[in-house]
Scaffold this active site. Structure first.
Site, PDB file in Angstrom:
ATOM      1  N   ASP A   1       0.880  -1.157   0.000  1.00 54.45           N
ATOM      2  CA  ASP A   1       0.000   0.000   0.000  1.00 54.45           C
ATOM      3  C   ASP A   1       0.933   1.227   0.000  1.00 54.45           C
ATOM      4  O   ASP A   1       2.115   1.108   0.323  1.00 54.45           O
ATOM      5  CB  ASP A   1      -0.863  -0.048   1.273  1.00 54.45           C
ATOM      6  CG  ASP A   1      -1.708   1.188   1.443  1.00 54.45           C
ATOM      7  OD1 ASP A   1      -2.279   1.670   0.443  1.00 54.45           O
ATOM      8  OD2 ASP A   1      -1.794   1.690   2.590  1.00 54.45           O
ATOM      9  N   LEU A   2       0.408   2.387  -0.365  1.00 53.57           N
ATOM     10  CA  LEU A   2       1.262   3.586  -0.404  1.00 53.57           C
ATOM     11  C   LEU A   2       1.041   4.484   0.824  1.00 53.57           C
ATOM     12  O   LEU A   2       1.953   4.691   1.633  1.00 53.57           O
ATOM     13  CB  LEU A   2       0.984   4.380  -1.686  1.00 53.57           C
ATOM     14  CG  LEU A   2       1.703   5.723  -1.786  1.00 53.57           C
ATOM     15  CD1 LEU A   2       3.186   5.535  -2.050  1.00 53.57           C
ATOM     16  CD2 LEU A   2       1.089   6.584  -2.880  1.00 53.57           C
ATOM     17  N   ASP A   3      -0.206   5.000   0.938  1.00 50.99           N
ATOM     18  CA  ASP A   3      -0.499   5.988   1.988  1.00 50.99           C
ATOM     19  C   ASP A   3      -0.391   5.357   3.369  1.00 50.99           C
ATOM     20  O   ASP A   3      -1.156   4.448   3.702  1.00 50.99           O
ATOM     21  CB  ASP A   3      -1.921   6.542   1.808  1.00 50.99           C
ATOM     22  CG  ASP A   3      -2.083   7.331   0.506  1.00 50.99           C
ATOM     23  OD1 ASP A   3      -1.127   8.031   0.125  1.00 50.99           O
ATOM     24  OD2 ASP A   3      -3.160   7.249  -0.111  1.00 50.99           O
TER      25      ASP A   3
ATOM     26  N   THR B   1       1.401   9.960   4.038  1.00 51.00           N
ATOM     27  CA  THR B   1       0.293  10.684   3.419  1.00 51.00           C
ATOM     28  C   THR B   1      -1.047  10.374   4.082  1.00 51.00           C
ATOM     29  O   THR B   1      -1.998  11.127   3.884  1.00 51.00           O
ATOM     30  CB  THR B   1       0.218  10.358   1.919  1.00 51.00           C
ATOM     31  OG1 THR B   1       0.658   9.013   1.743  1.00 51.00           O
ATOM     32  CG2 THR B   1       1.082  11.288   1.107  1.00 51.00           C
TER      33      THR B   1
ATOM     34  N   LYS C   1      -9.262   4.867   6.024  1.00 55.43           N
ATOM     35  CA  LYS C   1      -7.997   4.414   5.435  1.00 55.43           C
ATOM     36  C   LYS C   1      -8.252   3.325   4.398  1.00 55.43           C
ATOM     37  O   LYS C   1      -8.989   2.369   4.684  1.00 55.43           O
ATOM     38  CB  LYS C   1      -7.043   3.910   6.523  1.00 55.43           C
ATOM     39  CG  LYS C   1      -6.478   5.040   7.358  1.00 55.43           C
ATOM     40  CD  LYS C   1      -5.390   4.560   8.306  1.00 55.43           C
ATOM     41  CE  LYS C   1      -4.797   5.754   9.056  1.00 55.43           C
ATOM     42  NZ  LYS C   1      -3.885   5.301  10.120  1.00 55.43           N
TER      43      LYS C   1
ATOM     44  N   SER D   1      -2.278   0.920  -4.431  1.00 59.69           N
ATOM     45  CA  SER D   1      -2.868   2.033  -3.678  1.00 59.69           C
ATOM     46  C   SER D   1      -4.210   2.408  -4.267  1.00 59.69           C
ATOM     47  O   SER D   1      -4.361   2.453  -5.488  1.00 59.69           O
ATOM     48  CB  SER D   1      -1.938   3.251  -3.739  1.00 59.69           C
ATOM     49  OG  SER D   1      -2.603   4.387  -3.213  1.00 59.69           O
ATOM     50  N   ALA D   2      -5.162   2.714  -3.386  1.00 57.73           N
ATOM     51  CA  ALA D   2      -6.489   3.162  -3.828  1.00 57.73           C
ATOM     52  C   ALA D   2      -6.464   4.610  -4.300  1.00 57.73           C
ATOM     53  O   ALA D   2      -7.472   5.132  -4.775  1.00 57.73           O
ATOM     54  CB  ALA D   2      -7.485   3.021  -2.681  1.00 57.73           C
TER      55      ALA D   2
ATOM     56  N   LYS E   1     -10.876  -1.911  -2.215  1.00 56.10           N
ATOM     57  CA  LYS E   1     -10.541  -2.679  -1.019  1.00 56.10           C
ATOM     58  C   LYS E   1     -11.777  -2.623  -0.104  1.00 56.10           C
ATOM     59  O   LYS E   1     -12.396  -1.566  -0.041  1.00 56.10           O
ATOM     60  CB  LYS E   1      -9.339  -2.053  -0.287  1.00 56.10           C
ATOM     61  CG  LYS E   1      -8.047  -2.054  -1.111  1.00 56.10           C
ATOM     62  CD  LYS E   1      -6.952  -1.252  -0.375  1.00 56.10           C
ATOM     63  CE  LYS E   1      -5.737  -1.085  -1.282  1.00 56.10           C
ATOM     64  NZ  LYS E   1      -4.682  -0.247  -0.712  1.00 56.10           N
TER      65      LYS E   1
ATOM     66  N   GLU F   1       0.072  -3.332   4.528  1.00 58.66           N
ATOM     67  CA  GLU F   1      -1.030  -2.373   4.639  1.00 58.66           C
ATOM     68  C   GLU F   1      -1.089  -1.710   6.012  1.00 58.66           C
ATOM     69  O   GLU F   1      -0.700  -2.319   7.003  1.00 58.66           O
ATOM     70  CB  GLU F   1      -2.355  -3.125   4.447  1.00 58.66           C
ATOM     71  CG  GLU F   1      -2.889  -3.139   3.040  1.00 58.66           C
ATOM     72  CD  GLU F   1      -3.499  -1.811   2.608  1.00 58.66           C
ATOM     73  OE1 GLU F   1      -3.608  -0.893   3.448  1.00 58.66           O
ATOM     74  OE2 GLU F   1      -3.866  -1.692   1.427  1.00 58.66           O
ATOM     75  N   ASP F   2      -1.654  -0.509   6.059  1.00 61.65           N
ATOM     76  CA  ASP F   2      -1.919   0.146   7.352  1.00 61.65           C
ATOM     77  C   ASP F   2      -3.419   0.293   7.596  1.00 61.65           C
ATOM     78  O   ASP F   2      -3.813   0.948   8.556  1.00 61.65           O
ATOM     79  CB  ASP F   2      -1.257   1.530   7.410  1.00 61.65           C
ATOM     80  CG  ASP F   2      -1.937   2.533   6.506  1.00 61.65           C
ATOM     81  OD1 ASP F   2      -2.421   2.134   5.419  1.00 61.65           O
ATOM     82  OD2 ASP F   2      -2.025   3.725   6.879  1.00 61.65           O
TER      83      ASP F   2
HETATM   84  C1  BG6 Z   1      -6.052   5.468   0.037  1.00 67.34           C
HETATM   85  C2  BG6 Z   1      -6.136   6.237   1.329  1.00 67.34           C
HETATM   86  O1  BG6 Z   1      -4.738   5.060  -0.167  1.00 67.34           O
HETATM   87  O2  BG6 Z   1      -6.451   6.287  -1.069  1.00 67.34           O
HETATM   88  C3  BG6 Z   1      -7.525   6.822   1.510  1.00 67.34           C
HETATM   89  O3  BG6 Z   1      -5.849   5.369   2.409  1.00 67.34           O
HETATM   90  C4  BG6 Z   1      -7.911   7.648   0.286  1.00 67.34           C
HETATM   91  O4  BG6 Z   1      -7.521   7.639   2.665  1.00 67.34           O
HETATM   92  C5  BG6 Z   1      -7.785   6.784  -0.981  1.00 67.34           C
HETATM   93  O5  BG6 Z   1      -9.249   8.113   0.392  1.00 67.34           O
HETATM   94  C6  BG6 Z   1      -8.117   7.565  -2.260  1.00 67.34           C
HETATM   95  O6  BG6 Z   1      -7.154   8.579  -2.449  1.00 67.34           O
HETATM   96  P1  BG6 Z   1      -7.318   9.749  -3.503  1.00 67.34           P
HETATM   97  O7  BG6 Z   1      -5.957  10.405  -3.502  1.00 67.34           O
HETATM   98  O8  BG6 Z   1      -7.658   9.144  -4.829  1.00 67.34           O
HETATM   99  O9  BG6 Z   1      -8.402  10.655  -3.006  1.00 67.34           O
HETATM  100 MG    MG Z   2      -2.841   3.102   3.604  1.00 70.50          MG
END
Ligand code: BG6
Ligand code: MG
Length: 221
Positions: free
Chosen positions: A7-9, A15, A43, A114-115, A145, A169-170
Site C-alpha cells: 500500500d502507499l499511503d 500521506t 484508510k 494504492s487506492a 478494497k 497495509e496500514d
Molecule cells: C487510500 C487512502 O490510499 O487512497 C484513503 O488510504 C484515500 O484515505 C484513498 O481516500 C483515495 O485517495 P485519492 O488520492 O484518490 O483521493
Molecule cells: Mg494506507
C-alpha cells in the site's frame, strides 16, 4: 516468497496524515465531528466512499445531492494535493529505503497497490517511481478494497501467483483485501486493530527482508 506488494499511503510515506487533515478541514466546515479514531475507517477507502462515510456522521442527518458531494470530494482533493506538494525523497517512512534495497538485492519483485489516484504523483515526489516493478492503475479497477482485485492485479502484472506474495497495509480494509487475495498479510499499526494479519509491526522501521521471508516460510509450512 517472490513478491512484496505495498500500500502507499501510511506505508511508504505518511500521506495518511495528509488525507486525515484534508478530511478534517471539510468536516469542520460542515460542522461534522471528526476524530482520528473515526478516520481509521477511511484508510484504504476511495475518495467518494470516504466522503459518504464522513457525511453519514452528520447529526442531524443531512442529504447531499450528487453535485454537492462531487464538489466536496474535489475540494478535499485540492486540499490534499496542496499538502502533498511539499513531499520530497526525505519523506519515505523509516526503513522503507533500506527494505526496498534488500528486496531488490534478493531478486524479490515489488508493486504498489494504492487506492489513491494521486499515487503516481506521490511516488514521483518521493523519487521512488522507479523502485517498484508495477504500480496498479486504480482508475482501471472495478472493485475497492476490501475486494482483492487491486492485489490480484498487482500479482498478475508481476507474473507471480498470489500465494507467493506478501502484502503490506496500514488499513483494515487493506488487510482484508490481502487475505481475500490469498496472500501473506503484514499490518503496520497496533496489534488489536488487525486480527487477520499474519504479522503486525508497530512501524515501518521493523520491515526486514530476512525476518519476513522466515515468517512467510513458517506460515506456508
Ligand atoms: C487510500 C487512502 O490510499 O487512497 C484513503 O488510504 C484515500 O484515505 C484513498 O481516500 C483515495 O485517495 P485519492 O488520492 O484518490 O483521493
Ligand atoms: Mg494506507
Amino acid at each position: 516468497m517472490k513478491a512484496v506488494i505495498f500500500d502507499l499511503d501510511g506505508v511508504i510515506t505518511d500521506t495518511a496524515e495528509y488525507h486525515y487533515q484534508a478530511w478534517k478541514a471539510i468536516a469542520e466546515e460542515l460542522n461534522i465531528p471528526f476524530t482520528r479514531e473515526f478516520n481509521e475507517n477511511l484508510k484504504g477507502v476511495s475518495r467518494i466512499d470516504s466522503l459518504k462515510l464522513l457525511l453519514g456522521q452528520a447529526n442531524p442527518p443531512a442529504d447531499y445531492s450528487e453535485a454537492e458531494m462531487n464538489e466536496l470530494a474535489d475540494r478535499k482533493n485540492k486540499l490534499y494535493v496542496e499538502l502533498i506538494g511539499s513531499i520530497t525523497p526525505a519523506d519515505l517512512l523509516p526503513g522503507i529505503d533500506r527494505f526496498l534495497s534488500e528486496l531488490r538485492e534478493a531478486g524479490i519483485k515489488t508493486g504498489i497497490a494504492s487506492a489513491s489516484k494521486n499515487a503516481p504523483a506521490v511516488l514521483r515526489s518521493l523519487g521512488a517511481s522507479g523502485r517498484f516493478d508495477t504500480v496498479v492503475d486504480v482508475t482501471k479497477l472495478k472493485n475497492n478494497k476490501p475486494d482483492p482485485e487491486i492485489f490480484l492485479t498487482a500479482a498478475a502484472s508481476l507474473g507471480v501467483e498470489p500465494g507467493a506474495c506478501i502484502g503490506i497495509e496500514d488499513a483494515v480494509s487493506g488487510i482484508d483485501a490481502i487475505k481475500a487475495a490469498g496472500m501473506f498479510a503484514v499490518a503496520i499499526g497496533s496489534g488489536s486493530q488487525f486480527p487477520k494479519a499474519d504479522v503486525v509491526l508497530p512501524g515501518t522501521a521493523g520491515l526486514n527482508y530476512r525476518e519476513l521471508a522466515q515468517r512467510f516460510a513458517e506460515a506456508r509450512r
